[in-house]
Design a protein around this motif. Structure first.
Motif, PDB file in Angstrom:
ATOM      1  N   UNK A  50       0.830  -1.211   0.000  1.00 37.03           N
ATOM      2  CA  UNK A  50       0.000   0.000   0.000  1.00 37.03           C
ATOM      3  C   UNK A  50       0.857   1.250   0.000  1.00 37.03           C
ATOM      4  N   UNK A  51       1.946   1.249   0.749  1.00 35.98           N
ATOM      5  CA  UNK A  51       2.839   2.419   0.750  1.00 35.98           C
ATOM      6  C   UNK A  51       3.497   2.600  -0.617  1.00 35.98           C
ATOM      7  N   UNK A  52       3.857   1.505  -1.284  1.00 37.12           N
ATOM      8  CA  UNK A  52       4.429   1.622  -2.629  1.00 37.12           C
ATOM      9  C   UNK A  52       3.416   2.247  -3.588  1.00 37.12           C
ATOM     10  N   UNK A  53       2.171   1.797  -3.496  1.00 33.98           N
ATOM     11  CA  UNK A  53       1.135   2.324  -4.379  1.00 33.98           C
ATOM     12  C   UNK A  53       0.786   3.775  -4.037  1.00 33.98           C
ATOM     13  N   UNK A  54       0.709   4.076  -2.750  1.00 26.80           N
ATOM     14  CA  UNK A  54       0.317   5.420  -2.320  1.00 26.80           C
ATOM     15  C   UNK A  54       1.362   6.468  -2.675  1.00 26.80           C
TER      16      UNK A  54
END
Length: 108
Positions: A81-85
């Motif tokens: 999720x952090x990579x996508x965000x």
């Protein structure tokens, strides 16, 4: 390809720090800080972790060939999720989550 020894990583400590920072009853960071950091509510985030873990075996915690438990689903989902965000590279959170490039990349 990763060359460092996965067993030197502190998966348990990283998981405890992650839970203490964001997911415990008395977490270090507020719900507002969580939303700012993850770009969604904690409730939505935990729902995503639960659903992903149910529907995708890769995210489930399992033993490796030495009998040690692998990386926790919460950590894999946090990395993803952090990579996508933030549109970051897979190993951007390596020191924080104690997770290597390959695992982060496969998680996404």
């Amino acid at each position: 390809m990763e060359t460092e020894n996965q067993h030197n990583r502190d998966h348990y400590g990283a998981h405890e720090r992650l839970v203490g920072a964001y997911f415990s009853d008395n977490s270090m960071f507020s719900a507002a800080r969580f939303e700012k950091r993850f770009r969604m509510s904690r409730t939505l985030f935990t729902s995503i972790v639960e659903e992903v873990t149910i529907h995708c075996a890769y995210f489930r915690e399992k033993e490796d060939c030495t009998g040690r438990l692998g990386i926790f689903p919460l950590m894999k989902c946090t990395s993803t999720i952090r990579q996508l965000a933030y549109d970051t590279i897979p190993n951007a959170l390596d020191e924080y989550l104690q997770m290597g490039y390959t695992t982060s990349r496969l998680s996404i």
